[in-house]
Design a protein around this motif. Structure first.
Motif, PDB file in Angstrom:
ATOM      1  N   SER A   4       0.837  -1.205   0.000  1.00 53.47           N
ATOM      2  CA  SER A   4       0.000   0.000   0.000  1.00 53.47           C
ATOM      3  C   SER A   4       0.867   1.248   0.000  1.00 53.47           C
ATOM      4  O   SER A   4       0.607   2.204  -0.746  1.00 53.47           O
ATOM      5  CB  SER A   4      -0.920   0.010   1.227  1.00 53.47           C
ATOM      6  N   ALA A   5       1.893   1.258   0.836  1.00 48.17           N
ATOM      7  CA  ALA A   5       2.808   2.392   0.881  1.00 48.17           C
ATOM      8  C   ALA A   5       3.515   2.575  -0.461  1.00 48.17           C
ATOM      9  O   ALA A   5       3.685   3.707  -0.941  1.00 48.17           O
ATOM     10  CB  ALA A   5       3.828   2.201   2.004  1.00 48.17           C
ATOM     11  N   LYS A   6       3.884   1.474  -1.083  1.00 48.53           N
ATOM     12  CA  LYS A   6       4.547   1.536  -2.383  1.00 48.53           C
ATOM     13  C   LYS A   6       3.612   2.112  -3.447  1.00 48.53           C
ATOM     14  O   LYS A   6       4.028   2.910  -4.285  1.00 48.53           O
ATOM     15  CB  LYS A   6       5.023   0.139  -2.787  1.00 48.53           C
ATOM     16  N   ALA A   7       2.346   1.720  -3.402  1.00 51.16           N
ATOM     17  CA  ALA A   7       1.373   2.262  -4.356  1.00 51.16           C
ATOM     18  C   ALA A   7       1.261   3.772  -4.198  1.00 51.16           C
ATOM     19  O   ALA A   7       1.232   4.516  -5.188  1.00 51.16           O
ATOM     20  CB  ALA A   7       0.012   1.593  -4.158  1.00 51.16           C
ATOM     21  N   ALA A  42       2.155   7.042  -6.783  1.00 60.05           N
ATOM     22  CA  ALA A  42       0.954   7.800  -7.151  1.00 60.05           C
ATOM     23  C   ALA A  42      -0.083   6.924  -7.846  1.00 60.05           C
ATOM     24  O   ALA A  42      -0.696   7.316  -8.842  1.00 60.05           O
ATOM     25  CB  ALA A  42       1.326   9.003  -8.014  1.00 60.05           C
ATOM     26  N   THR A  43      -0.266   5.729  -7.310  1.00 58.17           N
ATOM     27  CA  THR A  43      -1.225   4.772  -7.838  1.00 58.17           C
ATOM     28  C   THR A  43      -2.380   4.627  -6.858  1.00 58.17           C
ATOM     29  O   THR A  43      -2.179   4.594  -5.657  1.00 58.17           O
ATOM     30  CB  THR A  43      -0.541   3.402  -8.039  1.00 58.17           C
ATOM     31  N   SER A  44      -3.578   4.528  -7.381  1.00 59.74           N
ATOM     32  CA  SER A  44      -4.742   4.372  -6.515  1.00 59.74           C
ATOM     33  C   SER A  44      -5.037   2.891  -6.281  1.00 59.74           C
ATOM     34  O   SER A  44      -4.894   2.069  -7.175  1.00 59.74           O
ATOM     35  CB  SER A  44      -5.948   5.068  -7.142  1.00 59.74           C
ATOM     36  N   MET A  45      -5.457   2.575  -5.045  1.00 60.77           N
ATOM     37  CA  MET A  45      -5.637   1.179  -4.661  1.00 60.77           C
ATOM     38  C   MET A  45      -6.860   0.992  -3.774  1.00 60.77           C
ATOM     39  O   MET A  45      -7.119   1.802  -2.890  1.00 60.77           O
ATOM     40  CB  MET A  45      -4.392   0.702  -3.899  1.00 60.77           C
ATOM     41  N   ILE A  46      -7.565  -0.097  -4.028  1.00 61.45           N
ATOM     42  CA  ILE A  46      -8.643  -0.546  -3.157  1.00 61.45           C
ATOM     43  C   ILE A  46      -8.159  -1.806  -2.465  1.00 61.45           C
ATOM     44  O   ILE A  46      -7.642  -2.718  -3.120  1.00 61.45           O
ATOM     45  CB  ILE A  46      -9.921  -0.851  -3.950  1.00 61.45           C
ATOM     46  N   LYS A  92     -11.178  11.000  -3.053  1.00 61.18           N
ATOM     47  CA  LYS A  92      -9.930  11.766  -3.183  1.00 61.18           C
ATOM     48  C   LYS A  92      -8.759  11.095  -2.485  1.00 61.18           C
ATOM     49  O   LYS A  92      -7.678  11.660  -2.420  1.00 61.18           O
ATOM     50  CB  LYS A  92     -10.132  13.161  -2.596  1.00 61.18           C
ATOM     51  N   THR A  93      -8.956   9.901  -1.953  1.00 68.31           N
ATOM     52  CA  THR A  93      -7.942   9.220  -1.154  1.00 68.31           C
ATOM     53  C   THR A  93      -7.299   8.110  -1.982  1.00 68.31           C
ATOM     54  O   THR A  93      -8.009   7.330  -2.620  1.00 68.31           O
ATOM     55  CB  THR A  93      -8.590   8.639   0.125  1.00 68.31           C
ATOM     56  N   PRO A  94      -5.965   8.006  -1.987  1.00 66.14           N
ATOM     57  CA  PRO A  94      -5.300   7.029  -2.850  1.00 66.14           C
ATOM     58  C   PRO A  94      -5.517   5.574  -2.447  1.00 66.14           C
ATOM     59  O   PRO A  94      -5.467   4.692  -3.293  1.00 66.14           O
ATOM     60  CB  PRO A  94      -3.824   7.397  -2.771  1.00 66.14           C
ATOM     61  N   VAL A  95      -5.760   5.299  -1.170  1.00 64.16           N
ATOM     62  CA  VAL A  95      -5.982   3.925  -0.714  1.00 64.16           C
ATOM     63  C   VAL A  95      -7.299   3.878   0.045  1.00 64.16           C
ATOM     64  O   VAL A  95      -7.493   4.636   0.996  1.00 64.16           O
ATOM     65  CB  VAL A  95      -4.828   3.438   0.197  1.00 64.16           C
ATOM     66  N   ILE A  96      -8.192   3.031  -0.428  1.00 61.56           N
ATOM     67  CA  ILE A  96      -9.453   2.881   0.289  1.00 61.56           C
ATOM     68  C   ILE A  96      -9.637   1.421   0.711  1.00 61.56           C
ATOM     69  O   ILE A  96      -9.156   0.507   0.060  1.00 61.56           O
ATOM     70  CB  ILE A  96     -10.669   3.380  -0.511  1.00 61.56           C
ATOM     71  N   LEU A  97     -10.312   1.258   1.830  1.00 64.29           N
ATOM     72  CA  LEU A  97     -10.612  -0.056   2.374  1.00 64.29           C
ATOM     73  C   LEU A  97     -12.073  -0.354   2.117  1.00 64.29           C
ATOM     74  O   LEU A  97     -12.937   0.498   2.349  1.00 64.29           O
ATOM     75  CB  LEU A  97     -10.337  -0.083   3.881  1.00 64.29           C
ATOM     76  N   SER A  98     -12.343  -1.559   1.655  1.00 66.52           N
ATOM     77  CA  SER A  98     -13.719  -1.899   1.312  1.00 66.52           C
ATOM     78  C   SER A  98     -14.037  -3.342   1.655  1.00 66.52           C
ATOM     79  O   SER A  98     -13.207  -4.227   1.490  1.00 66.52           O
ATOM     80  CB  SER A  98     -13.946  -1.677  -0.183  1.00 66.52           C
ATOM     81  N   GLU A  99     -15.281  -3.532   2.091  1.00 60.21           N
ATOM     82  CA  GLU A  99     -15.791  -4.881   2.300  1.00 60.21           C
ATOM     83  C   GLU A  99     -16.378  -5.428   1.001  1.00 60.21           C
ATOM     84  O   GLU A  99     -16.582  -6.623   0.876  1.00 60.21           O
ATOM     85  CB  GLU A  99     -16.867  -4.874   3.391  1.00 60.21           C
ATOM     86  N   ARG A 100     -16.637  -4.541   0.044  1.00 56.40           N
ATOM     87  CA  ARG A 100     -17.160  -4.919  -1.265  1.00 56.40           C
ATOM     88  C   ARG A 100     -16.379  -4.152  -2.324  1.00 56.40           C
ATOM     89  O   ARG A 100     -15.884  -3.069  -2.072  1.00 56.40           O
ATOM     90  CB  ARG A 100     -18.637  -4.557  -1.376  1.00 56.40           C
ATOM     91  N   SER A 101     -16.315  -4.703  -3.519  1.00 60.23           N
ATOM     92  CA  SER A 101     -15.561  -4.023  -4.578  1.00 60.23           C
ATOM     93  C   SER A 101     -16.443  -3.202  -5.498  1.00 60.23           C
ATOM     94  O   SER A 101     -15.950  -2.582  -6.421  1.00 60.23           O
ATOM     95  CB  SER A 101     -14.793  -5.044  -5.404  1.00 60.23           C
TER      96      SER A 101
END
Length: 146
Positions: free
Chosen positions: A22-25, A29-33, A70-79
């Motif tokens: 996640s830190a590497k993403a 400047a890569t967005s991640m779920i 607007k957040t580069p890393v988001i946490l989700s229970e669903r995609s």
């Protein structure tokens, strides 16, 4: 677009590897779920992202947060909770099943622990992705780098 799938196997601590990826993403400047369909594990991982490193910060929030778009890393229970989710490039799957809507991402990351049941579930996901014609790559983690 063909989704690329990267398996990182041999993780003695899957959660720490997930934090580092996640830190590497964020650094690139890569967005991640991050997909964790278990509310308790999701809360634990959220806390870990705040504390895993005293010298780095991973800007993140839960998908239902007003700042999520607007957040580069988001946490989700669903995609598939939102229309704007398709703008995220990477899905990090922290579940034993195939994540829903995996094809909408440029890249899916799978982290495989050292436990036999985790390895077996990962093998099934690996075969599934191959059968779907996706570009699947395997990376062995060096335990000294975890």
């Amino acid at each position: 677009m063909v989704t690329k799938v990267d398996f990182y196997s041999g993780a003695t601590d899957k959660w720490l590897v997930a934090c580092r990826l996640s830190a590497k993403a964020v650094q690139h400047a890569t967005s991640m779920i991050i997909y964790i369909p278990d509310a308790n594990l999701l809360r634990q991982f959220d806390k870990l992202l705040w504390t895993f490193s005293p010298i780095s910060f991973v800007p993140h929030c839960r998908i239902e947060d007003s700042a999520a778009s607007k957040t580069p890393v988001i946490l989700s229970e669903r995609s598939d909770e939102s229309e704007w989710i398709r703008h995220y490039e990477i899905m990090l799957n922290l579940h034993n099943d195939i994540p829903p809507h995996y094809k909408q991402f440029q890249r899916v990351i799978e982290i495989v622990g050292i436990e036999p049941e985790d390895r077996e579930a990962a093998r099934a996901r690996y075969r599934f992705y191959q059968e779907q014609g996706l570009s699947v790559h395997h990376h062995r983690l060096d335990r000294n780098q975890e």
